[in-house]
Design a protein around this motif. Structure first.
Motif, PDB file in Angstrom:
ATOM      1  N   VAL A 145     -11.663  -7.286  -6.489  1.00 22.61           N
ATOM      2  CA  VAL A 145     -10.970  -6.023  -6.987  1.00 22.61           C
ATOM      3  C   VAL A 145     -10.200  -5.429  -5.785  1.00 22.61           C
ATOM      4  O   VAL A 145      -9.010  -4.885  -6.009  1.00 22.61           O
ATOM      5  CB  VAL A 145     -12.050  -5.167  -7.631  1.00 22.61           C
ATOM      6  N   ILE A 146     -10.881  -5.273  -4.792  1.00 21.24           N
ATOM      7  CA  ILE A 146     -10.299  -4.568  -3.601  1.00 21.24           C
ATOM      8  C   ILE A 146      -8.991  -5.231  -3.118  1.00 21.24           C
ATOM      9  O   ILE A 146      -8.046  -4.672  -2.607  1.00 21.24           O
ATOM     10  CB  ILE A 146     -11.151  -4.585  -2.254  1.00 21.24           C
ATOM     11  N   SER A 147      -8.731  -6.566  -3.401  1.00 20.75           N
ATOM     12  CA  SER A 147      -7.662  -7.537  -2.964  1.00 20.75           C
ATOM     13  C   SER A 147      -6.491  -7.090  -3.816  1.00 20.75           C
ATOM     14  O   SER A 147      -5.372  -7.091  -3.225  1.00 20.75           O
ATOM     15  CB  SER A 147      -7.973  -8.960  -3.094  1.00 20.75           C
ATOM     16  N   LEU A 148      -6.710  -6.523  -4.804  1.00 22.50           N
ATOM     17  CA  LEU A 148      -5.500  -6.196  -5.680  1.00 22.50           C
ATOM     18  C   LEU A 148      -4.903  -4.784  -5.192  1.00 22.50           C
ATOM     19  O   LEU A 148      -3.668  -4.724  -4.907  1.00 22.50           O
ATOM     20  CB  LEU A 148      -6.036  -5.964  -6.982  1.00 22.50           C
ATOM     21  N   PHE A 149      -5.928  -3.748  -4.694  1.00 20.90           N
ATOM     22  CA  PHE A 149      -5.379  -2.630  -4.230  1.00 20.90           C
ATOM     23  C   PHE A 149      -4.953  -2.807  -2.592  1.00 20.90           C
ATOM     24  O   PHE A 149      -4.188  -2.045  -2.253  1.00 20.90           O
ATOM     25  CB  PHE A 149      -6.666  -1.635  -4.224  1.00 20.90           C
ATOM     26  N   ARG A 150      -5.308  -3.772  -1.921  1.00 19.42           N
ATOM     27  CA  ARG A 150      -4.728  -3.930  -0.701  1.00 19.42           C
ATOM     28  C   ARG A 150      -3.513  -4.513  -0.795  1.00 19.42           C
ATOM     29  O   ARG A 150      -2.689  -4.881   0.191  1.00 19.42           O
ATOM     30  CB  ARG A 150      -5.759  -4.899   0.123  1.00 19.42           C
ATOM     31  N   GLY A 151      -3.106  -5.139  -1.682  1.00 15.80           N
ATOM     32  CA  GLY A 151      -1.756  -5.959  -2.151  1.00 15.80           C
ATOM     33  C   GLY A 151      -1.820  -7.267  -1.703  1.00 15.80           C
ATOM     34  O   GLY A 151      -0.778  -8.126  -1.501  1.00 15.80           O
ATOM     35  N   VAL A 152      -2.963  -7.908  -1.676  1.00 10.55           N
ATOM     36  CA  VAL A 152      -3.079  -9.254  -1.350  1.00 10.55           C
ATOM     37  C   VAL A 152      -2.775 -10.327  -2.749  1.00 10.55           C
ATOM     38  O   VAL A 152      -2.210 -11.346  -2.407  1.00 10.55           O
ATOM     39  CB  VAL A 152      -4.364  -9.621  -0.822  1.00 10.55           C
ATOM     40  N   ASP A 153      -3.193  -9.743  -3.834  1.00 11.80           N
ATOM     41  CA  ASP A 153      -2.915 -10.462  -5.007  1.00 11.80           C
ATOM     42  C   ASP A 153      -3.124  -9.677  -6.274  1.00 11.80           C
ATOM     43  O   ASP A 153      -3.096  -8.471  -6.013  1.00 11.80           O
ATOM     44  CB  ASP A 153      -4.287 -11.673  -5.227  1.00 11.80           C
ATOM     45  N   ASN A 154      -3.114 -10.134  -7.483  1.00 14.27           N
ATOM     46  CA  ASN A 154      -2.984  -9.445  -8.633  1.00 14.27           C
ATOM     47  C   ASN A 154      -4.503  -9.516  -9.151  1.00 14.27           C
ATOM     48  O   ASN A 154      -4.700  -8.774 -10.366  1.00 14.27           O
ATOM     49  CB  ASN A 154      -2.313 -10.026  -9.480  1.00 14.27           C
ATOM     50  N   GLY A 155      -5.479  -9.592  -8.404  1.00 16.07           N
ATOM     51  CA  GLY A 155      -6.949  -9.764  -8.737  1.00 16.07           C
ATOM     52  C   GLY A 155      -7.340 -10.949  -8.634  1.00 16.07           C
ATOM     53  O   GLY A 155      -6.595 -11.797  -9.298  1.00 16.07           O
ATOM     54  N   GLY A 156      -8.590 -11.193  -7.975  1.00 10.08           N
ATOM     55  CA  GLY A 156      -8.811 -12.562  -7.432  1.00 10.08           C
ATOM     56  C   GLY A 156     -10.033 -13.037  -8.303  1.00 10.08           C
ATOM     57  O   GLY A 156     -10.502 -14.180  -7.953  1.00 10.08           O
ATOM     58  N   TRP A 157     -10.362 -12.483  -9.655  1.00  5.16           N
ATOM     59  CA  TRP A 157     -11.197 -13.063 -10.096  1.00  5.16           C
ATOM     60  C   TRP A 157     -10.647 -13.833 -11.369  1.00  5.16           C
ATOM     61  O   TRP A 157      -9.649 -13.761 -11.938  1.00  5.16           O
ATOM     62  CB  TRP A 157     -12.250 -12.096 -10.970  1.00  5.16           C
ATOM     63  N   ARG A 190      -8.125   5.695   2.983  1.00  7.12           N
ATOM     64  CA  ARG A 190      -7.712   6.761   3.774  1.00  7.12           C
ATOM     65  C   ARG A 190      -7.588   6.514   5.167  1.00  7.12           C
ATOM     66  O   ARG A 190      -6.782   7.020   5.949  1.00  7.12           O
ATOM     67  CB  ARG A 190      -8.994   7.783   3.766  1.00  7.12           C
ATOM     68  N   GLN A 191      -8.106   5.342   5.510  1.00  5.99           N
ATOM     69  CA  GLN A 191      -7.829   4.732   7.028  1.00  5.99           C
ATOM     70  C   GLN A 191      -6.905   3.573   6.785  1.00  5.99           C
ATOM     71  O   GLN A 191      -6.642   3.026   7.958  1.00  5.99           O
ATOM     72  CB  GLN A 191      -9.065   4.055   7.367  1.00  5.99           C
ATOM     73  N   GLY A 192      -6.090   3.579   5.779  1.00  3.29           N
ATOM     74  CA  GLY A 192      -4.941   2.772   5.838  1.00  3.29           C
ATOM     75  C   GLY A 192      -5.023   1.274   5.509  1.00  3.29           C
ATOM     76  O   GLY A 192      -4.102   0.342   5.582  1.00  3.29           O
ATOM     77  N   GLU A 193      -6.229   1.049   5.018  1.00  4.33           N
ATOM     78  CA  GLU A 193      -6.712  -0.532   4.668  1.00  4.33           C
ATOM     79  C   GLU A 193      -6.328  -0.753   3.315  1.00  4.33           C
ATOM     80  O   GLU A 193      -6.094  -1.993   2.962  1.00  4.33           O
ATOM     81  CB  GLU A 193      -7.884  -0.866   5.097  1.00  4.33           C
ATOM     82  N   LEU A 194      -5.963  -0.011   2.388  1.00  2.00           N
ATOM     83  CA  LEU A 194      -5.612  -0.180   0.962  1.00  2.00           C
ATOM     84  C   LEU A 194      -4.493   0.713   0.660  1.00  2.00           C
ATOM     85  O   LEU A 194      -4.465   1.805   1.081  1.00  2.00           O
ATOM     86  CB  LEU A 194      -6.806   0.289   0.104  1.00  2.00           C
ATOM     87  N   GLY A 195      -3.634   0.248  -0.250  1.00  2.00           N
ATOM     88  CA  GLY A 195      -2.345   1.061  -0.304  1.00  2.00           C
ATOM     89  C   GLY A 195      -2.632   2.159  -1.242  1.00  2.00           C
ATOM     90  O   GLY A 195      -2.195   3.357  -1.234  1.00  2.00           O
ATOM     91  N   ILE A 196      -3.670   2.057  -2.156  1.00  2.00           N
ATOM     92  CA  ILE A 196      -4.147   3.182  -3.005  1.00  2.00           C
ATOM     93  C   ILE A 196      -5.634   2.742  -3.678  1.00  2.00           C
ATOM     94  O   ILE A 196      -5.956   1.624  -3.417  1.00  2.00           O
ATOM     95  CB  ILE A 196      -3.058   3.349  -4.383  1.00  2.00           C
ATOM     96  N   TRP A 197      -6.141   3.663  -4.144  1.00  2.00           N
ATOM     97  CA  TRP A 197      -7.823   3.405  -4.847  1.00  2.00           C
ATOM     98  C   TRP A 197      -7.803   4.337  -6.041  1.00  2.00           C
ATOM     99  O   TRP A 197      -7.645   5.662  -5.807  1.00  2.00           O
ATOM    100  CB  TRP A 197      -8.775   3.703  -3.829  1.00  2.00           C
ATOM    101  N   ALA A 198      -8.283   3.897  -7.068  1.00  2.00           N
ATOM    102  CA  ALA A 198      -8.661   4.895  -8.184  1.00  2.00           C
ATOM    103  C   ALA A 198     -10.061   4.911  -8.325  1.00  2.00           C
ATOM    104  O   ALA A 198     -10.752   3.784  -8.661  1.00  2.00           O
ATOM    105  CB  ALA A 198      -8.319   4.071  -9.494  1.00  2.00           C
ATOM    106  N   SER A 199     -10.472   5.890  -7.889  1.00  7.19           N
ATOM    107  CA  SER A 199     -11.883   6.294  -7.866  1.00  7.19           C
ATOM    108  C   SER A 199     -12.563   6.347  -9.183  1.00  7.19           C
ATOM    109  O   SER A 199     -12.149   6.970 -10.201  1.00  7.19           O
ATOM    110  CB  SER A 199     -12.294   7.343  -7.199  1.00  7.19           C
ATOM    111  N   LEU A 200     -14.108   5.938  -9.332  1.00  3.91           N
ATOM    112  CA  LEU A 200     -14.652   6.178 -10.540  1.00  3.91           C
ATOM    113  C   LEU A 200     -15.806   7.028 -10.514  1.00  3.91           C
ATOM    114  O   LEU A 200     -16.880   7.426 -11.235  1.00  3.91           O
ATOM    115  CB  LEU A 200     -15.286   5.000 -10.997  1.00  3.91           C
TER     116      LEU A 200
END
Length: 389
Positions: free
Chosen positions: A135-147, A85-95
């Motif tokens: 996980v968050i790095s994926l939603f930030r657009g940094v990578d495709n998942g860092g694990w 909501r503060q613009g730090e992630l492109g999108i988030w899928a909440s659980l």
């Protein structure tokens, strides 16, 4: 294992009807009648129940650990939503609301098992030791998942709806041919059951008796489409058409989910083939942060499901039985605060990758065609240098 019961004194959970129901115009799905076929070991009031087919012994330490998992995963989810909501992630899928389904399933896995998630299984990732920032790095657009999927037994997120069930089934068939005593756990949502890939995966799994468990989190809505518009029968009953067992479990009951998933995975490892689990739960938030659920569901429905909160019932049970005290609950909340701080600072500090990074991990060895594409991209970027852009 096939007899499913619910606790008659607990509030009735809504369920699927076998007749088409018209929703309130412009509001969402109507109230749904009681569905008795539900495995439940912990009532919404936090009362311990027994089930003839799914008995489970959980130590005091394990109970406290499950509560900790639930609370910390929710705190992670809330913080990630705020970051988007503060613009730090492109999108988030909440659980939000689905924590028990994910923690119970994740904790049921053995070391050699592998999970194949959608894009919402943050709780399962947590149980497999995946760093929330990976996980968050994926939603930030940094990578495709860092694990590392191999090290964690947790495959990368799959955004293509239902595709992960094919991946899981193929992987399970490989385990079968290797003689491995392990299983695959494929996660999917209720909407994905309408996808061709899911049905194809279940046909293959049944035909080869593959060691795979299909874990469906039925959170009542395929984005904005209510469940009764998707299926004429409860989802777990579809498994019979493919030739393997289906079971419906209270997805807000972490103990029941743990017991049912543990049994299904054990059966898969023993060569009994696949099982379909329908975790009957509710999506408390939006489908993603791009969604507005107030356009298609009633506020009263949300309030009704708040009474079945998966964390509240575990806390009530721990308090009633004396397994945990106020100091424990305070310590978990404090740990949540620290986790939130780490998530926030770690997210904001993530460096943007160079544009050429998208070429780095396409193949083990770069092909001439991909190398030409990278060279063209680099030349295009270089054309802007010194142009005031």
């Amino acid at each position: 294992m096939r007899e499913l019961v619910s606790e008659p004194d607990s509030p009735a959970l809504p369920s699927v009807t076998t007749e088409a129901v018209d929703p309130v115009p412009g509001a969402g799905a109507p109230h749904l009648p009681q569905q008795p076929d539900l495995v439940q070991l912990l009532s919404p009031e936090g009362e311990r129940l027994e089930h003839p087919d799914y008995s489970i012994d959980v130590s005091a330490e394990e109970l406290r650990g499950l509560y900790r998992d639930l609370v910390l995963v929710r705190r992670w989810d809330v913080e990630a939503t705020a970051l988007q909501r503060q613009g730090e992630l492109g999108i988030w899928a909440s659980l939000l609301g689905q924590e028990a389904a994910q923690i119970g399933a994740g904790r049921a896995m053995a070391d050699g098992d592998t999970a194949f998630p959608t894009y919402r299984e943050h709780g399962v990732a947590w149980t497999r030791g995946v760093d929330p920032l990976h996980v968050i790095s994926l939603f930030r657009g940094v990578d495709n998942g860092g694990w590392d999927p191999v090290a964690t037994g947790f495959n990368l997120y799959t955004v293509v709806i239902g595709a992960q069930t094919l991946h899981a089934t193929g992987y399970a068939m490989g385990l079968q041919r290797d003689g491995a005593e392990s299983a695959a756990l494929a996660f999917l949502g209720d909407g994905a059951t309408s996808q061709g890939e899911v049905n194809e995966a279940m046909i293959w799994a049944a035909s080869f008796s593959a060691p795979v468990v299909f874990f469906c989190q039925n959170n009542q809505y395929a984005i904005s489409v209510p469940l009764e518009r998707q299926s004429r029968v409860p989802l777990y009953q579809r498994a019979a058409g493919f030739g393997f067992p289906g079971v419906r479990v209270d997805g807000n009951d972490v103990l029941a989910v743990l017991a049912v998933t543990r049994a299904a995975l054990a059966a898969a490892r023993e060569g009994q083939g696949p099982t379909f689990i329908e975790a009957f739960t509710y999506r408390m938030g939006a489908h993603t942060t791009s969604d507005d659920p107030t356009r298609y569901r009633l506020a009263s429905e949300l309030e009704e499901w708040k009474l079945r909160d998966p964390i509240a019932r575990v806390k009530a049970y721990l308090s009633r039985t004396g397994v945990a005290d106020a100091a424990f609950f305070d310590a978990v909340e404090a740990e949540g605060d620290e986790l939130a701080k780490r998530i926030r600072s770690g997210t904001v500090d993530m460096a943007d990758p160079p544009g050429t990074a998208m070429f780095d991990r396409v193949y083990a060895e770069q092909t001439p065609h991909l190398a030409a594409q990278q060279a063209e991209f680099e030349a295009y970027q270089a054309s802007f240098e010194g142009a005031g852009h």
